[in-house]
Scaffold this motif. Structure first.
Motif, mmCIF file in Angstrom:
data_model
loop_
_atom_site.group_PDB
_atom_site.id
_atom_site.type_symbol
_atom_site.label_atom_id
_atom_site.label_comp_id
_atom_site.label_asym_id
_atom_site.label_seq_id
_atom_site.Cartn_x
_atom_site.Cartn_y
_atom_site.Cartn_z
ATOM 1 N N GLY A 390 0.790 -1.236 0.000
ATOM 2 C CA GLY A 390 0.000 0.000 0.000
ATOM 3 C C GLY A 390 0.819 1.281 0.000
ATOM 4 O O GLY A 390 0.266 2.368 -0.088
ATOM 5 N N LEU A 391 2.169 1.173 0.135
ATOM 6 C CA LEU A 391 3.017 2.376 0.142
ATOM 7 C C LEU A 391 3.757 2.460 -1.189
ATOM 8 O O LEU A 391 4.409 1.508 -1.606
ATOM 9 N N TYR A 392 3.588 3.610 -1.881
ATOM 10 C CA TYR A 392 4.174 3.750 -3.216
ATOM 11 C C TYR A 392 5.182 4.887 -3.228
ATOM 12 O O TYR A 392 5.077 5.832 -2.447
ATOM 13 N N GLY A 393 6.154 4.801 -4.114
ATOM 14 C CA GLY A 393 7.143 5.881 -4.252
ATOM 15 C C GLY A 393 7.254 6.306 -5.700
ATOM 16 O O GLY A 393 7.272 5.465 -6.603
ATOM 17 N N VAL A 394 7.319 7.633 -5.936
ATOM 18 C CA VAL A 394 7.571 8.160 -7.280
ATOM 19 C C VAL A 394 9.052 8.475 -7.352
ATOM 20 O O VAL A 394 9.569 9.232 -6.517
ATOM 21 N N ASN A 395 9.766 7.877 -8.316
ATOM 22 C CA ASN A 395 11.205 8.102 -8.431
ATOM 23 C C ASN A 395 11.530 8.878 -9.687
ATOM 24 O O ASN A 395 10.986 8.597 -10.746
ATOM 25 N N PHE A 396 12.416 9.878 -9.552
ATOM 26 C CA PHE A 396 12.846 10.605 -10.753
ATOM 27 C C PHE A 396 14.223 11.225 -10.487
ATOM 28 O O PHE A 396 14.637 11.371 -9.335
ATOM 29 N N VAL A 397 14.933 11.553 -11.565
ATOM 30 C CA VAL A 397 16.243 12.204 -11.443
ATOM 31 C C VAL A 397 16.130 13.585 -12.085
ATOM 32 O O VAL A 397 15.953 13.697 -13.302
ATOM 33 N N PRO A 398 16.202 14.667 -11.281
ATOM 34 C CA PRO A 398 16.027 16.011 -11.855
ATOM 35 C C PRO A 398 17.267 16.446 -12.646
ATOM 36 O O PRO A 398 18.381 16.063 -12.314
ATOM 37 N N LYS A 399 17.021 17.250 -13.691
ATOM 38 C CA LYS A 399 18.122 17.738 -14.523
ATOM 39 C C LYS A 399 18.405 19.214 -14.278
ATOM 40 O O LYS A 399 19.321 19.782 -14.846
ATOM 41 N N GLU A 400 17.536 19.890 -13.471
ATOM 42 C CA GLU A 400 17.794 21.311 -13.188
ATOM 43 C C GLU A 400 17.336 21.660 -11.784
ATOM 44 O O GLU A 400 16.561 20.934 -11.172
#
Length: 840
Positions: A390-400
């Protein structure tokens, strides 16, 4: 000083982060001490203190606890008994709550006293020595509340003026107006079509003299604008001339209308604003008696002291704020609170792994999707992973660096709390207005079951987070910190009914708090009922939709209704297909999100109300942005504005609310790229501007805007709010006739830093390659454009070669003699020297 004169105390810097203020009083009586930092009052200022001229040998008392205090916090004062001889000291505190008193003998002729008030109101502190009140006793102390609820209404009475010239209804929509007073104070004012077809404006006159009214269409004055208007003495709103009759401002009774009458006939034109603040949120009724008087009634549900603010033309009427004692039965509501310290989350850097977590129990992860929009306007998909059940994570790598917008959608609709703000690099501004909360436990719940929601404090920095649940029964609150700037709260209550969930950060309510939550009785049989088949999202309006509900053997009856985006309730048709399955049919007529309520034996089944989106292009709050001077800083009495860009966001409902120390006059007009909101603040302080699209805060909302300058109205004791709501039309950026191509990133560049050299910039030869070089290595990132134009036609060929590190080699070939123009641009801007003249 008591005589009304001002005196300056001595301020000494102790060089250790503290300052000493010394003052030798010269008069007897009540003094007010104003302590300001950067010309803003510090908390508690102005302080009041009483000065006695008494020879030693008398008992005296001093300290803030004899003047004011806050519920739930100890109030302190000191009694000096030096050289007073023998005698007994006795203390008493009377007020709206029983206050615990504690004393401590300091063994130096002084006694420290502390008492703890638990409810707001007026308290009397008596200090007796040898059975006699000491001088100044009993002291009257105003205790303000923490658990205070308030309600406010405003009634406008404005001056109307007709301007020459006829207008049509459609014309009025494209006009906006503002009025400037003789002192230079400029405010937006409202335009309307008068019955005779002329253009009318309405405004609140604040000064006598000649005013200028500017009426503009798309930024240019209409004919005859600016108009001149003269305001006379009689027309300016004067709060001191408002008459009030009725006892309800001094005493009231719970669960009934307490009425008083307001007569503004003598007082000129002005808006009337009324707020009632106290232990419960009192319903306010307002009846216009059509003769220049109003009858106001308020209906509190809890006994105690209420503070009633009554302002006319933005100034308090005589006697306001009123302290009213309300007696009677309460509703036995119980409150449970927890408080946790929140640490600031470590900074995220460009190129590092970023993560935003949330808990959504009982959904299928396949229907979740997330996107991240960078400060440059580039939107990319982000990956969502299940961290634990039930626990979700949004993952991303920022470029700025800068503020990113993270949208999380379930079945193509934003989850509660989305769109989120996510700052890469240092935080811009922290505080309660940057805390987000969302989850089923803030919308509905069930008795004796955990009701859960998420709180995201990452953007707010460090501070204390307090959660309170108030209602018919005491709540058990459980708190889990996820150490990434988000946490998870669940609470269990024993009885059904209406509860309020309050979320505060550093003692300030976060946006939209307190939340009203309806807790249903135990589901019982309704728990077995489920939806077998749900219509597809995004269908067109006016087409019949149907869904199947299976009872799974539950005993009882089913009833359904659906609520359209406008709030209109419509019926559903239910048919029993076989013993266990119902078919539910309905026809949605509007575009937007509809809520389908499915109840069994009068209780919502799990997941109800269900959301169904009708229409292809949902108005997406994540696609709306706002910018402008009015979101950065403002000056009291000066008109300011900002633009809300709704291009590519579809049609929807735009709601702008401004909360602050005073009401603001504001309006909203259509401009090419969206909507322009104009407002004039009247009192300095912090204003919070919330921009919502279809009920969701847009990214960055609410903004905290600091207002400086002189006060043009009286400050209320509480925040006052003003709002405007617009049904928007679909906007498309000009030149993009419905074409949704790739978004050009917003480049960070400076064309003035580009250098160029080579013979080809001055002269050229026919049928030969003419060359020059351009160096843009220190000019940021952008695109290099080169064009050559001749006397007869453009040049035959231009070629640009990138040789690394933003260095370029350019060659061109021409076929005719004459004077040519050579243009070199870095992005939209010419580089130094461009356009160049080249002779062939």
């Amino acid at each position: 000083m008591p005589s009304g004169e001002k005196d300056l105390p001595v301020i000494e810097d102790n060089r250790d982060g503290t300052v000493s203020v010394r003052y030798s009083p010269r008069e007897e009586g009540l003094h007010e001490l104003h302590v300001k930092y950067n010309s803003e009052h510090v908390q508690g200022s102005p302080f009041k203190f009483h000065v006695d001229s008494i020879s030693s040998g008398y008992v005296t008392a001093y300290g803030t606890g004899l003047v004011h205090g806050i519920t739930g916090e100890p109030c302190n004062f000191t009694i000096a008994t030096k050289d007073a001889g023998a005698g007994g000291l006795s203390l008493a505190v009377e007020g709206s709550s029983k206050a615990e008193i504690s004393c401590h003998d300091n063994k130096d002729g002084t006694v420290s006293v502390s008492y703890l008030p638990t409810a707001p109101g007026e308290y009397k502190v008596s200090v007796k020595f040898a059975e006699k009140h000491i001088k100044g006793s009993p002291y009257s102390v105003k205790i303000t509340g923490e658990g205070r609820k308030r309600n406010q209404i405003s009634v406008g009475s404005q001056s109307e003026v007709s301007l020459p010239g006829k207008v049509s209804d459609s014309d009025i929509k494209s006009l906006n107006a503002s009025i400037q007073a003789p002192s230079g104070l400029e405010e937006p004012c409202f335009l309307k079509k008068l019955p005779n077809g002329h253009l009318g404006i309405s405004f609140t006159p604040r000064e006598v003299g000649e005013h200028m009214v500017s009426v503009k269409r798309m930024g240019t004055h209409i004919s005859n604008s600016p108009f001149k208007i003269t305001v006379g003495e009689k027309e300016v709103g004067d709060a001191s001339k408002v008459k009030i009759t009725g006892k309800a401002l001094t005493e009231g009774v719970t669960h009934q209308e307490n009425q008083f009458t307001i007569d503004t006939r003598e007082a000129g034109y002005g808006g009337l604003s009324l707020s009632v603040e106290g232990p419960s949120k009192a319903d306010i009724q307002c009846k216009d008696n059509e003769d220049g008087t109003l009858t106001i009634g308020y209906k509190p549900t809890e006994p105690g002291y209420y503070i009633i603010n009554l302002k006319f033309a933005d100034n308090h009427v005589h006697g306001s704020p009123f302290t009213t004692k309300v007696t009677g039965e309460g509703t036995n509501r119980q409150t449970e609170r927890i408080k946790r310290q929140r640490e600031a989350v470590p900074l995220t850097e460009v190129g590092s792994q970023c993560r935003l977590t949330f808990k959504l129990p009982g959904i299928s992860p396949f229907d979740l999707g997330a996107t991240v929009t960078s400060p440059g306007g580039v939107t990319e998909a982000a990956e969502i992973g299940e961290v634990e059940d039930g626990l979700y994570g949004v993952n991303f790598v920022p470029k700025e660096l800068g503020i990113h917008t993270v949208s999380v959608k379930y079945q193509e609709m934003h989850i509660p709390g989305s769109p989120f703000q996510f700052t890469v690099g240092p935080l811009k501004d922290g505080g309660a207005h940057r805390v987000h909360a969302g989850g089923p436990g803030l919308e509905r719940g069930e008795e004796n079951m955990p009701n859960e929601f998420n709180v995201w404090t990452r953007e707010a920095g460090a501070g204390s987070l307090a959660i309170s649940v108030e209602g018919p029964s005491k709540a058990e609150i459980d708190f889990k910190d996820r150490k990434d700037g988000s946490c998870y709260v669940s609470y269990i209550v024993q009885e059904p009914g209406e509860y309020r969930v309050g979320i505060k950060f550093n003692d300030k309510h976060i946006p939209d708090s307190p939340y009203k939550v309806y807790i249903t009785p135990s589901m019982g049989e309704a728990r077995k009922v489920e939806i077998a088949q749900f219509p597809d999202q995004g269908a067109m309006p006016n087409k019949p939709q149907s869904l199947l509900v299976t009872k799974n053997g539950a005993q009882g009856h089913l009833d359904c209704k659906f609520v359209a985006p406008s709030g209109q309730e419509e019926d559903c048709f239910t048919d029993l297909l076989d013993n266990d399955t119902y078919s539910v049919r309905f026809v949605p007529k509007e575009i937007g999100i509809h809520y389908i309520h499915i109840k069994f034996n009068g209780i919502h089944i799990p997941g109800s109300p269900f959301r169904l989106r009708i229409g292809k292009d949902e108005a997406d709050p994540a696609a709306v942005s706002a910018a402008g001077k009015g979101l950065e800083a403002c000056v009291s009495g000066q008109k300011t504005d900002f633009i809300v860009d709704t291009c590519n966001a579809g049609a929807g409902t735009l709601a702008v609310t401004i909360d602050g120390p005073s009401k603001v006059s504001m309006d909203c007009t259509e401009v090419e790229e969206g909507y322009k909101v104009r407002y004039t603040p009247l009192v300095p302080g912090d204003y919070y501007i919330a921009v919502k699209y279809n009920g969701y805060h847009i990214a960055g909302s609410p903004w905290k805007v600091k207002c400086t300058g002189e006060a043009h109205a009286e400050k209320g004791t509480i925040q006052e709010s003003s709002s405007v709501v617009v049904e928007t039309v679909e906007k498309i950026k000009s030149g993009e006739k419905g074409h949704q191509g790739p978004v050009i990133p917003r480049f960070q560049s400076d064309a003035t830093k580009v250098t160029s050299k080579g013979l080809g910039l001055k002269k050229a030869h026919i049928n030969r390659q003419n060359n020059f070089t351009v160096n843009a290595s220190t000019a940021g990132t952008n695109i290099l454009y080169v064009g050559v134009y001749g006397p007869k036609a453009p040049c035959e060929e231009v070629y640009i070669k990138h040789i690394g590190h933003n260095n370029y080699q350019i060659g061109y070939v021409v076929r005719d003699k004459g004077d040519y123009i050579l243009i070199v641009k870095w992005g939209d801007d010419h580089i130094p020297g461009s356009p160049f003249h080249v002779t062939v």
